[in-house]
Motif scaffolding. Structure first.
Motif, PDB file in Angstrom:
ATOM      1  N   UNK A   1       0.830  -1.209   0.000  1.00 34.07           N
ATOM      2  CA  UNK A   1       0.000   0.000   0.000  1.00 34.07           C
ATOM      3  C   UNK A   1       0.871   1.269   0.000  1.00 34.07           C
ATOM      4  N   UNK A   2       0.825   2.007  -1.108  1.00 33.99           N
ATOM      5  CA  UNK A   2       1.657   3.191  -1.277  1.00 33.99           C
ATOM      6  C   UNK A   2       0.851   4.343  -1.859  1.00 33.99           C
ATOM      7  N   UNK A   3       1.174   5.549  -1.414  1.00 35.09           N
ATOM      8  CA  UNK A   3       0.663   6.786  -2.003  1.00 35.09           C
ATOM      9  C   UNK A   3       1.859   7.699  -2.209  1.00 35.09           C
ATOM     10  N   UNK A   4       1.663   8.778  -2.970  1.00 32.09           N
ATOM     11  CA  UNK A   4       2.745   9.735  -3.182  1.00 32.09           C
ATOM     12  C   UNK A   4       2.197  11.151  -3.085  1.00 32.09           C
ATOM     13  N   UNK A   5       3.058  12.048  -2.638  1.00 29.08           N
ATOM     14  CA  UNK A   5       2.767  13.478  -2.619  1.00 29.08           C
ATOM     15  C   UNK A   5       3.956  14.185  -3.249  1.00 29.08           C
TER      16      UNK A   5
ATOM     17  N   UNK B   1       6.077   8.962  11.771  1.00 25.39           N
ATOM     18  CA  UNK B   1       4.758   8.636  11.233  1.00 25.39           C
ATOM     19  C   UNK B   1       4.053   9.930  10.849  1.00 25.39           C
ATOM     20  N   UNK B   2       3.414   9.901   9.691  1.00 20.47           N
ATOM     21  CA  UNK B   2       2.718  11.077   9.169  1.00 20.47           C
ATOM     22  C   UNK B   2       1.240  10.776   8.990  1.00 20.47           C
ATOM     23  N   UNK B   3       0.423  11.779   9.218  1.00 21.75           N
ATOM     24  CA  UNK B   3      -0.995  11.680   8.912  1.00 21.75           C
ATOM     25  C   UNK B   3      -1.259  12.383   7.587  1.00 21.75           C
ATOM     26  N   UNK B   4      -1.916  11.698   6.684  1.00 22.09           N
ATOM     27  CA  UNK B   4      -2.333  12.294   5.410  1.00 22.09           C
ATOM     28  C   UNK B   4      -3.852  12.355   5.442  1.00 22.09           C
ATOM     29  N   UNK B   5      -4.389  13.561   5.326  1.00 19.05           N
ATOM     30  CA  UNK B   5      -5.842  13.758   5.340  1.00 19.05           C
ATOM     31  C   UNK B   5      -6.282  14.315   3.996  1.00 19.05           C
TER      32      UNK B   5
ATOM     33  N   UNK C   1       4.425   4.831   2.569  1.00 23.17           N
ATOM     34  CA  UNK C   1       3.811   3.522   2.836  1.00 23.17           C
ATOM     35  C   UNK C   1       2.628   3.736   3.773  1.00 23.17           C
ATOM     36  N   UNK C   2       1.486   3.177   3.409  1.00 26.86           N
ATOM     37  CA  UNK C   2       0.265   3.328   4.195  1.00 26.86           C
ATOM     38  C   UNK C   2       0.186   2.191   5.214  1.00 26.86           C
ATOM     39  N   UNK C   3       0.039   2.571   6.496  1.00 21.26           N
ATOM     40  CA  UNK C   3      -0.069   1.586   7.573  1.00 21.26           C
ATOM     41  C   UNK C   3      -1.505   1.424   8.060  1.00 21.26           C
TER      42      UNK C   3
ATOM     43  N   UNK D   1      -2.457   6.809   7.706  1.00 25.58           N
ATOM     44  CA  UNK D   1      -1.286   6.881   8.577  1.00 25.58           C
ATOM     45  C   UNK D   1      -0.143   6.250   7.798  1.00 25.58           C
ATOM     46  N   UNK D   2       0.947   7.026   7.625  1.00 28.04           N
ATOM     47  CA  UNK D   2       1.998   6.635   6.691  1.00 28.04           C
ATOM     48  C   UNK D   2       3.392   6.844   7.268  1.00 28.04           C
ATOM     49  N   UNK D   3       4.356   6.216   6.621  1.00 30.35           N
ATOM     50  CA  UNK D   3       5.772   6.491   6.869  1.00 30.35           C
ATOM     51  C   UNK D   3       6.438   6.693   5.510  1.00 30.35           C
ATOM     52  N   UNK D   4       7.565   7.365   5.522  1.00 33.85           N
ATOM     53  CA  UNK D   4       8.259   7.676   4.266  1.00 33.85           C
ATOM     54  C   UNK D   4       8.948   6.416   3.742  1.00 33.85           C
ATOM     55  N   UNK D   5       8.657   6.107   2.492  1.00 37.42           N
ATOM     56  CA  UNK D   5       9.253   4.955   1.816  1.00 37.42           C
ATOM     57  C   UNK D   5      10.450   5.390   0.971  1.00 37.42           C
ATOM     58  N   UNK D   6      10.364   6.587   0.386  1.00 37.03           N
ATOM     59  CA  UNK D   6      11.455   7.071  -0.445  1.00 37.03           C
ATOM     60  C   UNK D   6      11.145   8.449  -1.009  1.00 37.03           C
TER      61      UNK D   6
END
Length: 189
Positions: A49-53, A70-74, A135-137, A117-122
């Motif tokens: 599970x991945x998203x990008x900004x 850990x980051x929150x993406x809303x 990466x979406x947790x 709720x995410x963490x940086x993948x790259x």
């Protein structure tokens, strides 16, 4: 017109013609909330599970958020225009008048369309922006909320289409509102 002769103003107009969702990326740093708004958010992959900004080069907020575990993406809802403007401001309290919740360090905007709720993948440099893969947790969605959209340098909304009534075979009577499952005065055979 070639890529070398594209006027930035013309290209900005073309890019602005593409409606995009508005997201807040927020976390806890040094005991306080830190966040920013952006209009480049892309679902990337279901497995993993991945998203990008995309973050503008020179952002003063991203170096702080980059260090948060850990980051929150809303995904902001239509009523969140104030939150989008506040989180995009260069100075002042970005969270003034913005209701948030914190879960394990991830800061989310309350009543948003979706919360991840995410963490940086790259990270990858892309011209004057940085593409950040997350990466979406955990994820939650309010299917009834309408999103805030950035289009032609302004905010607007998109309302979900009305859901059609379930279809019934032609000639089948309705049973709503009748006692004993009746058929609006018609007899069943």
């Amino acid at each position: 017109m070639t890529a070398g002769t594209l006027a930035p103003e013309a290209l900005r107009t073309v890019f602005g013609a593409c409606p995009s969702s508005v997201v807040a990326v927020c976390g806890m740093a040094a005991g306080g909330r830190v966040g920013m708004a952006m209009s480049t958010f892309v679902p990337v992959s279901l497995d993993p599970p991945l998203v990008a900004v995309c973050i503008q080069d020179g952002s003063r907020t991203w170096p702080v958020l980059r260090e948060v575990p850990v980051l929150g993406v809303s995904v902001l809802a239509h009523p969140h225009e104030h939150a989008a403007r506040a989180l995009a401001a260069r100075s002042g309290d970005r969270f003034a008048g913005v209701a948030t919740s914190v879960d394990d360090g991830a800061v989310h905007i309350n009543d948003s369309v979706a919360q991840l709720t995410c963490s940086i993948e790259g990270e990858t440099v892309a011209g004057d922006h940085l593409i950040v893969l997350l990466r979406v947790h955990a994820a939650h969605c309010d299917a009834d909320a309408d999103p805030l959209v950035f289009h032609r340098s302004g905010f607007t909304g998109v309302a979900a289409p009305a859901r059609p009534e379930p279809s019934r075979p032609a000639g089948e009577p309705t049973t709503a509102g009748t006692a004993g499952g009746g058929t609006n005065g018609q007899e069943r055979t």
